[in-house]
Design a protein around this motif. Structure first.
Motif, PDB file in Angstrom:
ATOM      1  N   GLU A  47      -7.857   7.785  -0.297  1.00  0.00           N
ATOM      2  CA  GLU A  47      -7.333   6.915  -1.348  1.00  0.00           C
ATOM      3  C   GLU A  47      -6.373   5.882  -0.759  1.00  0.00           C
ATOM      4  O   GLU A  47      -6.365   4.722  -1.185  1.00  0.00           O
ATOM      5  CB  GLU A  47      -6.617   7.759  -2.406  1.00  0.00           C
ATOM      6  N   ILE A  75       0.946   3.849  -3.124  1.00  0.00           N
ATOM      7  CA  ILE A  75       0.441   5.219  -2.987  1.00  0.00           C
ATOM      8  C   ILE A  75       1.535   6.227  -3.296  1.00  0.00           C
ATOM      9  O   ILE A  75       1.262   7.302  -3.862  1.00  0.00           O
ATOM     10  CB  ILE A  75      -0.152   5.458  -1.577  1.00  0.00           C
ATOM     11  N   SER A 127      -4.104   3.536  -8.688  1.00  0.00           N
ATOM     12  CA  SER A 127      -4.141   4.655  -7.752  1.00  0.00           C
ATOM     13  C   SER A 127      -3.837   5.974  -8.455  1.00  0.00           C
ATOM     14  O   SER A 127      -4.430   7.013  -8.131  1.00  0.00           O
ATOM     15  CB  SER A 127      -3.140   4.424  -6.619  1.00  0.00           C
ATOM     16  N   SER A 157       0.822  -1.204   0.000  1.00  0.00           N
ATOM     17  CA  SER A 157       0.000   0.000   0.000  1.00  0.00           C
ATOM     18  C   SER A 157       0.860   1.260   0.000  1.00  0.00           C
ATOM     19  O   SER A 157       0.590   2.207  -0.752  1.00  0.00           O
ATOM     20  CB  SER A 157      -0.932   0.002   1.213  1.00  0.00           C
ATOM     21  N   LEU A 198      -6.808   1.904  -0.857  1.00  0.00           N
ATOM     22  CA  LEU A 198      -5.734   1.086  -1.416  1.00  0.00           C
ATOM     23  C   LEU A 198      -5.367  -0.070  -0.481  1.00  0.00           C
ATOM     24  O   LEU A 198      -5.063  -1.181  -0.945  1.00  0.00           O
ATOM     25  CB  LEU A 198      -4.504   1.958  -1.681  1.00  0.00           C
TER      26      LEU A 198
END
Length: 218
Positions: free
Chosen positions: A153, A30, A100, A26, A157
């Protein structure tokens, strides 16, 4: 119902390993997605519609197709064809990052457009180029407004990373499925995974709320 705590204890090291990988996937996704999303968002905002068109297509594709399909495409088609590897973790990071980036691009676009146009005009009147004004005036102001959606977000994610289990990336959900497959128990593996995901997302939400309050007082 006899809840098998002994089996959960047996799989605890695997769940810990999977949780760490989930966090790693993650965070990496990101970070990469944020960098890509910035450039894609700026590209979509270009005045020349022809130049902006590929960026619009990118956003529409990754927002309009299921993440599961994207992960399978990247793992079984894109990565082997272009990079010559079938590493599931690598493929998961690429797929999650690309997905993403499409959402982050829209966050950046909305954040930048929320800043009054007079800010850009004032910066240009002081002799700044468009790039200097964007970097030194617009983006710092927009970033504060983008922290809540960027945080959301990140939370999404973390949950979406569970789809990496489809390509055998040994993250949290992978070990839940392995435990279920070995003992054929429905509650213990999936409820344990759900609780861990809940702890991760609630912890991140708490940190984001604290950061928002700090920024609001500055």
């Amino acid at each position: 119902m006899d809840f098998r705590w002994d089996i959960i204890a047996e799989y605890a090291p695997f769940f810990l390993k999977g949780t760490l990988l989930t966090i790693g996937l993650s965070v990496a996704s990101i970070l990469i997605g944020t960098v890509l999303g910035l450039f894609i968002g700026l590209g979509k905002m270009m005045r020349n519609k022809l130049y902006a068109l590929p960026f619009k297509w990118y956003i529409n594709f990754f927002r309009g197709t299921p993440l599961m399909v994207q992960i399978l495409l990247v793992h079984f088609a894109v990565v082997p064809s272009f990079l010559g590897t079938t590493n599931a973790i690598f493929a998961a990071i690429i797929a999650l990052s690309l997905n993403s980036a499409a959402y982050v691009a829209e966050i950046f676009r909305a954040g930048i457009q929320s800043i009054d146009r007079g800010q850009m005009e004032a910066a240009r009147s002081l002799g700044m180029t468009h790039g200097q004004a964007m970097r030194n005036v617009i983006l710092p102001q927009a970033f504060k407004r983008m922290i809540p959606p960027l945080g959301n977000e990140f939370i999404v994610l973390i949950k979406d990373s569970s789809l990496a289990a489809l390509i055998a990336a040994p993250e949290l959900m992978y070990w839940g499925r392995a435990m279920q497959g070995q003992y054929m128990l429905p509650w213990e593996p999936y409820l344990t995974a759900a609780v861990i995901y809940l702890v991760l997302t609630l912890s991140l939400s708490f940190l984001l709320n604290h950061l928002e309050r700090r920024l609001a007082t500055e």
